[in-house]
Design a protein around this motif. Structure first.
Motif, PDB file in Angstrom:
ATOM      1  N   GLY A  88       0.902  -0.896   0.092  1.00 57.12           N
ATOM      2  CA  GLY A  88      -0.011   0.080  -0.089  1.00 57.12           C
ATOM      3  C   GLY A  88       0.770   1.461   0.092  1.00 57.12           C
ATOM      4  N   LYS A  89       0.204   2.275  -0.307  1.00 56.45           N
ATOM      5  CA  LYS A  89       0.816   3.558  -0.640  1.00 56.45           C
ATOM      6  C   LYS A  89      -0.184   4.669  -0.264  1.00 56.45           C
ATOM      7  N   VAL A  90       0.432   5.853   0.037  1.00 55.75           N
ATOM      8  CA  VAL A  90      -0.508   6.972   0.144  1.00 55.75           C
ATOM      9  C   VAL A  90      -0.068   8.246  -0.798  1.00 55.75           C
ATOM     10  N   HIS A  91      -0.855   8.906  -1.476  1.00 58.09           N
ATOM     11  CA  HIS A  91      -0.230  10.066  -2.247  1.00 58.09           C
ATOM     12  C   HIS A  91      -0.839  11.455  -1.924  1.00 58.09           C
ATOM     13  N   ILE A  92      -0.337  12.531  -1.682  1.00 59.29           N
ATOM     14  CA  ILE A  92      -0.813  13.654  -1.313  1.00 59.29           C
ATOM     15  C   ILE A  92      -0.506  14.652  -2.051  1.00 59.29           C
ATOM     16  N   TYR A  93      -1.387  15.346  -2.559  1.00 60.30           N
ATOM     17  CA  TYR A  93      -1.430  16.673  -3.425  1.00 60.30           C
ATOM     18  C   TYR A  93      -1.905  17.822  -2.901  1.00 60.30           C
ATOM     19  N   ASN A  94      -1.157  18.742  -3.411  1.00 62.46           N
ATOM     20  CA  ASN A  94      -1.781  20.190  -3.216  1.00 62.46           C
ATOM     21  C   ASN A  94      -2.237  20.954  -4.535  1.00 62.46           C
ATOM     22  N   TRP A  95      -2.918  21.854  -4.349  1.00 60.14           N
ATOM     23  CA  TRP A  95      -3.293  22.634  -5.506  1.00 60.14           C
ATOM     24  C   TRP A  95      -2.357  23.894  -5.860  1.00 60.14           C
ATOM     25  N   VAL A  96      -1.683  24.075  -6.995  1.00 58.15           N
ATOM     26  CA  VAL A  96      -0.958  24.878  -7.303  1.00 58.15           C
ATOM     27  C   VAL A  96      -1.623  25.825  -8.385  1.00 58.15           C
ATOM     28  N   ALA A  97      -2.027  26.959  -7.873  1.00 63.34           N
ATOM     29  CA  ALA A  97      -2.957  28.100  -8.639  1.00 63.34           C
ATOM     30  C   ALA A  97      -2.355  28.608  -9.847  1.00 63.34           C
ATOM     31  N   GLY A  98      -0.950  28.891  -9.819  1.00 62.23           N
ATOM     32  CA  GLY A  98      -0.067  29.358 -10.913  1.00 62.23           C
ATOM     33  C   GLY A  98      -0.073  28.609 -12.114  1.00 62.23           C
ATOM     34  N   THR A  99      -0.142  27.495 -11.849  1.00 62.38           N
ATOM     35  CA  THR A  99      -0.189  26.461 -13.164  1.00 62.38           C
ATOM     36  C   THR A  99      -1.353  25.453 -13.189  1.00 62.38           C
ATOM     37  N   GLN A 100      -2.313  25.807 -12.448  1.00 64.93           N
ATOM     38  CA  GLN A 100      -3.489  25.027 -12.383  1.00 64.93           C
ATOM     39  C   GLN A 100      -3.434  23.430 -12.373  1.00 64.93           C
ATOM     40  N   THR A 101      -2.609  23.163 -11.626  1.00 64.89           N
ATOM     41  CA  THR A 101      -2.314  21.639 -11.544  1.00 64.89           C
ATOM     42  C   THR A 101      -2.226  21.135 -10.049  1.00 64.89           C
ATOM     43  N   TRP A 102      -2.296  19.937  -9.877  1.00 64.49           N
ATOM     44  CA  TRP A 102      -2.086  19.239  -8.582  1.00 64.49           C
ATOM     45  C   TRP A 102      -0.582  18.710  -8.449  1.00 64.49           C
ATOM     46  N   ALA A 103       0.207  19.084  -7.268  1.00 61.15           N
ATOM     47  CA  ALA A 103       1.448  18.893  -7.243  1.00 61.15           C
ATOM     48  C   ALA A 103       1.820  17.856  -6.160  1.00 61.15           C
ATOM     49  N   LEU A 104       2.581  17.185  -6.121  1.00 66.71           N
ATOM     50  CA  LEU A 104       2.832  16.053  -4.900  1.00 66.71           C
ATOM     51  C   LEU A 104       3.142  16.771  -3.902  1.00 66.71           C
ATOM     52  N   LEU A 105       2.631  16.537  -2.555  1.00 65.95           N
ATOM     53  CA  LEU A 105       3.234  17.227  -1.551  1.00 65.95           C
ATOM     54  C   LEU A 105       3.733  16.536  -0.637  1.00 65.95           C
ATOM     55  N   GLY A 106       5.163  16.357  -0.603  1.00 67.14           N
ATOM     56  CA  GLY A 106       6.180  15.581  -0.095  1.00 67.14           C
ATOM     57  C   GLY A 106       6.094  14.329  -0.616  1.00 67.14           C
ATOM     58  N   ALA A 107       6.932  13.171  -0.411  1.00 69.10           N
ATOM     59  CA  ALA A 107       7.014  12.160  -1.018  1.00 69.10           C
ATOM     60  C   ALA A 107       6.044  11.186  -0.535  1.00 69.10           C
ATOM     61  N   ALA A 108       5.419  10.244  -1.533  1.00 74.20           N
ATOM     62  CA  ALA A 108       4.482   9.486  -1.170  1.00 74.20           C
ATOM     63  C   ALA A 108       4.799   8.570  -0.014  1.00 74.20           C
ATOM     64  N   ILE A 109       3.832   8.231   0.878  1.00 77.55           N
ATOM     65  CA  ILE A 109       4.099   7.407   2.114  1.00 77.55           C
ATOM     66  C   ILE A 109       3.796   5.894   1.620  1.00 77.55           C
ATOM     67  N   GLN A 110       4.536   5.154   2.117  1.00 78.87           N
ATOM     68  CA  GLN A 110       4.432   3.606   1.857  1.00 78.87           C
ATOM     69  C   GLN A 110       4.119   2.778   3.254  1.00 78.87           C
ATOM     70  N   GLY A 111       3.615   1.612   2.858  1.00 79.82           N
ATOM     71  CA  GLY A 111       3.184   0.638   3.938  1.00 79.82           C
ATOM     72  C   GLY A 111       4.740  -0.100   4.206  1.00 79.82           C
ATOM     73  N   THR A 112       4.692  -0.887   5.420  1.00 79.49           N
ATOM     74  CA  THR A 112       6.075  -1.185   5.763  1.00 79.49           C
ATOM     75  C   THR A 112       6.178  -2.777   5.600  1.00 79.49           C
ATOM     76  N   GLN A 113       5.099  -3.291   5.238  1.00 81.85           N
ATOM     77  CA  GLN A 113       5.172  -4.759   5.164  1.00 81.85           C
ATOM     78  C   GLN A 113       4.006  -5.391   3.971  1.00 81.85           C
ATOM     79  N   ASN A 114       4.469  -6.342   3.372  1.00 79.60           N
ATOM     80  CA  ASN A 114       3.517  -7.203   2.402  1.00 79.60           C
ATOM     81  C   ASN A 114       2.144  -7.173   3.091  1.00 79.60           C
ATOM     82  N   ARG A 115       1.168  -7.074   2.384  1.00 72.05           N
ATOM     83  CA  ARG A 115      -0.347  -7.314   2.794  1.00 72.05           C
ATOM     84  C   ARG A 115      -0.624  -6.375   3.770  1.00 72.05           C
ATOM     85  N   ASP A 116      -0.197  -5.213   3.840  1.00 67.25           N
ATOM     86  CA  ASP A 116      -0.486  -4.169   4.876  1.00 67.25           C
ATOM     87  C   ASP A 116      -1.829  -3.515   4.433  1.00 67.25           C
ATOM     88  N   ARG A 117      -1.862  -3.375   3.306  1.00 71.85           N
ATOM     89  CA  ARG A 117      -2.819  -2.521   2.614  1.00 71.85           C
ATOM     90  C   ARG A 117      -2.972  -1.076   3.183  1.00 71.85           C
TER      91      ARG A 117
END
Length: 277
Positions: free
Chosen positions: A132-161
């Motif tokens: 499993g993994k969690v991606h977090i984005y924030n809105w950047v008004a100047g480019t009208q796009t979503w940008a990653l807010l920090g690196a994605a956060i990942q699970g630590t074990q198989n089948r963590d979900r």
């Protein structure tokens, strides 16, 4: 550190017949993601501004022939229009069959969105991966796009979900993540981890700018771990200011003969122990 508390509340409701739900609008998926297996609407999250923005997950959507999952954010057009318009680019999962968009959460202003990719296999053990993994984005008004807010956060074990349940605070600087398959407390014990966005004192999500490479998610205290069989973190909700956390599991007793038993617990943190962000 979050401590467990029991909370009992009496609710005296008025006559329920006084209330009526009225349908306002219907949002249909883009043609590219309109297949029945796309599961458009499998996860939803809206902001706190009278439904100003709405994030919709389609974890079964195909991109370039691969089932990667997508999330699209919509904004409500000014009244009296009933139209919902797409905000920024379509957000796409990082791996085939990762089920990106299975869960979503949005902050108060609708400019930070967290997305779970619950079957992401970072250890290369497919089909027994699902860390499993969690991606977090924030809105950047100047480019009208979503940008990653920090690196994605990942699970630590198989089948963590990891990312089966996620919840942001109102600012989008704290996030709680459930991993009901984690085995630290026993088989399928589950756990919940709380993260804070570090090096973000200069940044406010309402400014509509990128936070910068220095902003990173850091584990806040030890994770809250369940007992064997509880699937702790299957559901959760973080309070407005991240002072309280409600967690749910699938089995309230580690050795209960009742497979359908449930549990819910409330945790609180001492405000003095909550770091600024």
């Amino acid at each position: 550190r979050y401590t467990e508390r029991e909370i009992f509340m009496r609710m005296d409701l008025e006559d329920p017949n006084l209330y009526r739900w009225r349908k306002h609008d219907t949002i249909n998926p883009e043609g590219t993601y309109a297949h029945e297996n796309d599961r458009f609407g499998a996860a939803l999250a809206f902001d706190g501004q009278k439904l100003g923005r709405l994030a919709i997950g389609s974890p079964g959507a195909k991109v370039s022939g691969e089932v990667r999952g997508v999330v699209v954010v919509y904004a409500k057009a000014p009244s009296p229009s009933t139209a919902w318009t797409k905000v920024g680019q379509t957000l796409v999962g990082s791996e085939e069959d990762g089920r990106f968009g299975s869960t979503v959460s949005m902050n108060k202003d609708g400019n930070v969105v967290a997305i779970g990719e619950t079957f992401y296999d970072q250890f290369g053990h497919n089909p027994t991966g699902k860390a499993g993994k969690v991606h977090i984005y924030n809105w950047v008004a100047g480019t009208q796009t979503w940008a990653l807010l920090g690196a994605a956060i990942q699970g630590t074990q198989n089948r963590d979900r990891f990312g089966t349940a996620i919840s942001l605070d109102y600012r989008g600087k704290f996030v709680a993540v459930g991993a009901p398959g984690d085995t630290e407390g026993g088989r399928n014990a589950g756990k919940v981890s709380m993260y804070v966005l570090r090096n973000a004192d200069h940044w406010d999500s309402g400014d509509g700018v990128a936070c910068g490479a220095s902003c990173q998610w850091e584990l806040l205290g030890p994770p809250i771990t369940g007992a064997s069989g509880q699937a702790f973190g299957h559901s959760l909700q973080l309070s407005w200011e991240a002072h309280r956390l409600v967690l749910g599991g699938l089995n309230g007793y580690a050795h209960s003969p009742n497979h359908l038993a449930r549990l819910a617990r409330v945790y609180s943190v001492d405000i003095g122990n909550l770091p600024p962000s």
